[in-house]
Design a protein around this motif. Structure first.
Motif, PDB file in Angstrom:
ATOM      1  N   LYS A  50      37.571  38.005  38.951  1.00 39.06           N
ATOM      2  CA  LYS A  50      37.900  39.209  38.154  1.00 39.06           C
ATOM      3  C   LYS A  50      36.705  40.177  38.708  1.00 39.06           C
ATOM      4  CE  LYS A  50      40.811  37.875  34.495  1.00 39.06           C
ATOM      5  NZ  LYS A  50      41.013  37.727  33.049  1.00 39.06           N
ATOM      6  N   THR A  51      35.334  39.703  38.423  1.00 44.44           N
ATOM      7  CA  THR A  51      34.182  40.506  38.898  1.00 44.44           C
ATOM      8  C   THR A  51      33.985  40.848  40.105  1.00 44.44           C
ATOM      9  OG1 THR A  51      33.028  39.089  36.984  1.00 44.44           O
ATOM     10  CG2 THR A  51      31.696  40.501  38.512  1.00 44.44           C
ATOM     11  N   ILE A  52      34.314  39.859  40.986  1.00 42.14           N
ATOM     12  CA  ILE A  52      34.347  40.351  42.576  1.00 42.14           C
ATOM     13  C   ILE A  52      35.387  41.168  42.843  1.00 42.14           C
ATOM     14  CG2 ILE A  52      34.780  39.253  44.696  1.00 42.14           C
ATOM     15  CD1 ILE A  52      33.545  36.607  43.830  1.00 42.14           C
ATOM     16  N   THR A  53      36.517  41.245  42.278  1.00 38.12           N
ATOM     17  CA  THR A  53      37.645  41.983  42.496  1.00 38.12           C
ATOM     18  C   THR A  53      37.467  43.443  42.127  1.00 38.12           C
ATOM     19  OG1 THR A  53      39.309  40.142  42.382  1.00 38.12           O
ATOM     20  CG2 THR A  53      40.312  42.263  42.330  1.00 38.12           C
ATOM     21  N   ARG A  54      36.905  43.355  40.684  1.00 36.33           N
ATOM     22  CA  ARG A  54      36.478  44.742  40.273  1.00 36.33           C
ATOM     23  C   ARG A  54      35.358  45.413  40.955  1.00 36.33           C
ATOM     24  NH1 ARG A  54      36.388  42.771  35.316  1.00 36.33           N
ATOM     25  NH2 ARG A  54      34.013  42.352  35.514  1.00 36.33           N
ATOM     26  N   THR A  55      34.314  44.662  41.292  1.00 38.74           N
ATOM     27  CA  THR A  55      33.389  45.643  41.839  1.00 38.74           C
ATOM     28  C   THR A  55      33.623  45.931  43.361  1.00 38.74           C
ATOM     29  OG1 THR A  55      32.326  43.266  42.562  1.00 38.74           O
ATOM     30  CG2 THR A  55      31.445  44.418  40.798  1.00 38.74           C
ATOM     31  N   VAL A  56      34.151  45.184  44.167  1.00 36.68           N
ATOM     32  CA  VAL A  56      34.804  45.532  45.462  1.00 36.68           C
ATOM     33  C   VAL A  56      35.967  46.393  45.304  1.00 36.68           C
ATOM     34  CG1 VAL A  56      36.206  44.696  47.497  1.00 36.68           C
ATOM     35  CG2 VAL A  56      34.311  43.178  46.335  1.00 36.68           C
ATOM     36  N   ALA A  70      37.867  32.065  36.657  1.00 42.91           N
ATOM     37  CA  ALA A  70      38.755  33.368  37.031  1.00 42.91           C
ATOM     38  C   ALA A  70      38.105  34.566  36.623  1.00 42.91           C
ATOM     39  CB  ALA A  70      39.911  33.030  35.872  1.00 42.91           C
ATOM     40  N   GLU A  71      36.946  34.475  35.837  1.00 37.59           N
ATOM     41  CA  GLU A  71      36.032  35.401  35.568  1.00 37.59           C
ATOM     42  C   GLU A  71      35.087  35.924  36.475  1.00 37.59           C
ATOM     43  OE1 GLU A  71      35.956  37.619  32.724  1.00 37.59           O
ATOM     44  OE2 GLU A  71      37.797  36.235  32.106  1.00 37.59           O
ATOM     45  N   ASP A  72      34.691  35.109  37.357  1.00 37.44           N
ATOM     46  CA  ASP A  72      33.976  35.357  38.574  1.00 37.44           C
ATOM     47  C   ASP A  72      34.999  36.137  39.640  1.00 37.44           C
ATOM     48  OD1 ASP A  72      31.611  34.722  37.723  1.00 37.44           O
ATOM     49  OD2 ASP A  72      31.588  32.699  38.596  1.00 37.44           O
TER      50      ASP A  72
END
Length: 593
Positions: free
Chosen positions: A406-412, A402-404
């Protein structure tokens, strides 16, 4: 009184003569605004900001000339340099399709640096200190703001009175008047307060000129009282509250607290500004403030900078974080300077500010280049760790943490909000449109849960991608807006006639949310729809918090409610959700069975 008015008018005339190139730029600004008002069209912001930057450049060049030069040829060279720099600015921004956040931020930073230069240049190796020059500009700003507000209010009242009592005046008259006041009068009036400071060719200034400088940099008694006995004590109370908060909450999650960073940054700005103002005062309160508060500022700034750096490890570098950290470094230097150097050296902080501003807007180490590279690298690193990036292509994978996600969603999301996706070949431009995100990465967007209840949700229909809606199967189309706080809208009836039969659609506020009721001629309820359920269906699984929100196709933006009597399709063109309140604009397509 008559003599003072005459002197002020002479000061305005002298300002026009003193800053001729700036006046030309100001006239250009007023002209482009006037054309925009007259044609009722948006002006070209690129030209407008080019003229604003040009006006500020020419003002600074005049300050440089007066401080360091003696020949008229040098003045013309400085003017030419200002024109070239303004032209260079225009060439740098003209290729951008819109005046986006990157250009806007860089322009704002550049204008702030020019403002600092305007204040600092007269104090370089001069009898006049930076504190005195700052005080002169500070007074000029507030006097100009007061006069401009009074003038704007008076002219507005006159235009209104003539229009109502004598004869009709075009509604554009008010906009034209405000344009003249704020594009021409205000900046010229402000510059008229700027004295001709001692320069290279003014070694033997007249007594009158020296008196004007002394008057401009002096501190009015009322302002001294305000700073010494109101602003400084309030700053002290704010400091105590801040220190108590830090001491009571100093633990692991303290550094991740979203309240900490803006609170410390605002405190730092307040202390630096008050210190500079207090540097021109000679009383016990001001002296005590100058002695104690810079030393308190240093650890506070360290807290703020460490908190910002810790956030980088979590979310990477964004342009906002870049500026916060750079400001933290500057504030730390300011705290050291204020603590261990005399007040006459305060001008050094202006030089540091100008240098930092230049660093932050000039590639390749500017805020936006650094943030873009960092966010792309963070995205690639996260994808690679999950075997989702091979040969320059993304491999969808839903079985990641889930953390990854979130990271992908946030950066994109950040790259998309900054319009950087066009520069990344392996990411689709419309990544948040329809199901593109899920098709690309294998999962829906995942956002941080922290504080979610108080964050805004927003979704809207992309009319450019979905300009046509098929309505042939429906009997009627009704346009509605829903806002929970508009209680007076409750009970509003919309009469609808279909095949010679009358129906009534009613918005009824029930338990804090609107329900829609459709009844026939016999007052029999045909259908009832809970608006909250409709909006939650739109926002539910793929909600976006902040930013530009979620972009929807017609299919995704449509919610259907029906029974054996009625079918109602809700096409949500936009919906906002914040703090249990909904605001929505929508079309209701009605079909009687």
């Amino acid at each position: 009184m008559k003599e003072r008015l005459k002197n002020k008018l002479m000061g305005i005339v002298q300002a026009v003569d003193r800053y001729p190139l700036s006046m030309l730029f100001l006239v250009a600004i007023a002209t482009i605004n006037a054309v925009s008002i007259q044609k009722e069209a948006e002006h070209d912001s690129k030209y407008l900001f080019t003229f604003i930057v040009g006006a500020m450049l020419s003002v600074v060049s005049q300050q440089v000339y007066e401080r360091f030069c003696t020949k008229a040829s040098q003045r013309f060279m400085l003017m030419g340099g200002s024109l070239l720099l303004a032209a260079g600015y225009y060439l740098a921004i003209r290729s951008a399709p819109v005046f986006n956040i990157e250009i806007s931020t860089k322009t704002a930073v550049a204008m702030f640096a020019l403002l600092m230069a305007f204040i600092w240049v007269p104090s370089i190796k001069s009898k006049v200190t930076f504190n005195e020059s700052f005080m002169s500009a500070f007074k000029a700003f507030f006097i100009t703001a007061l006069f401009s507000a009074v003038l704007a209010g008076g002219i507005s009242s006159i235009i209104f009175a003539i229009d109502q009592l004598l004869f009709s005046i075009t509604y554009k008259a008010h906009s034209h008047a405000m344009n003249i006041i704020f594009s021409l009068f205000s900046p010229i009036f402000f510059l008229s307060f700027t004295p001709r400071y001692p320069g290279k060719k003014d070694a033997d200034q007249s007594t009158e000129a020296l008196e004007k400088v002394e008057k401009a940099v002096s501190v009015p008694k009322m302002l001294e009282i305000l700073i010494s006995y109101v602003i400084i004590p309030l700053t002290a109370v704010y400091t105590i509250i801040l220190l108590v908060y830090v001491l009571l909450n100093f633990r692991g999650d303290f550094w991740a607290n979203n309240l900490l960073e803006p609170m410390l940054v605002s405190y730092t700005i307040i202390v630096i500004l008050v210190y500079i103002l207090a540097s021109s005062l000679d009383n016990q309160f001001a002296a005590l403030f100058r002695k104690i508060f810079p030393k308190i500022l240093i650890p506070i700034v360290l807290f703020q900078t460490i908190a910002s750096i810790l956030k980088i490890s979590e979310a990477g570098v964004t342009h906002g974080r870049y500026y916060v950290i750079m400001f933290g470094i500057f504030a730390l230097m300011a705290g050291i300077l204020f603590s261990f150097f005399p007040v006459k050296k305060n001008g050094w902080i202006a030089a540091v500010l100008i240098i930092f501003s230049a660093i932050s807007i000039i590639p390749p180490i500017d805020a936006f280049t650094v943030s873009r590279v960092n966010q792309v690298n963070l995205l690639v690193e996260t994808l690679s760790e999950n075997n989702m990036f091979e040969d320059g292509k993304i491999v969808p994978n839903s079985a990641i943490s889930a953390e990854d996600k979130k990271t992908i969603t946030r950066t994109v999301s950040y790259l998309d909000s900054m319009n950087y996706l066009e520069k990344i070949d392996w990411l689709p431009n419309k990544i948040f449109y329809d199901d593109h995100f899920k098709n690309t990465f294998g999962f829906d967007e995942v956002y941080d849960e922290t504080g979610r209840d108080n964050e805004a949700q927003y979704a809207h229909l992309d009319w450019e991608q979905s300009p046509v809606v098929n309505i042939e199967q429906y009997d009627r189309m009704i346009h509605l807006t829903v806002y929970n706080e508009e209680e007076e809208d409750s009970g509003k009836e919309i009469p609808i006639e279909i095949n010679n039969t009358n129906y009534i659609l009613t918005k009824q506020l029930e338990e804090e949310y609107f329900n829609l009721h459709l009844v026939d001629e016999q007052d029999e309820e045909l259908i009832r729809v809970n608006s909250k359920e409709v909006f939650d269906e739109i926002l539910g699984d793929e909600e976006t918090y902040g930013g530009e929100g979620k972009t929807l196709s017609v299919k995704k933006a449509t919610v259907t409610r029906e029974n054996n009597k009625v079918r109602m399709d809700f096409l949500i063109t936009s919906v906002n959700h914040y703090d249990d309140q909904y605001f929505a604009d929508m079309f209701v397509f009605l079909k009687i069975k």
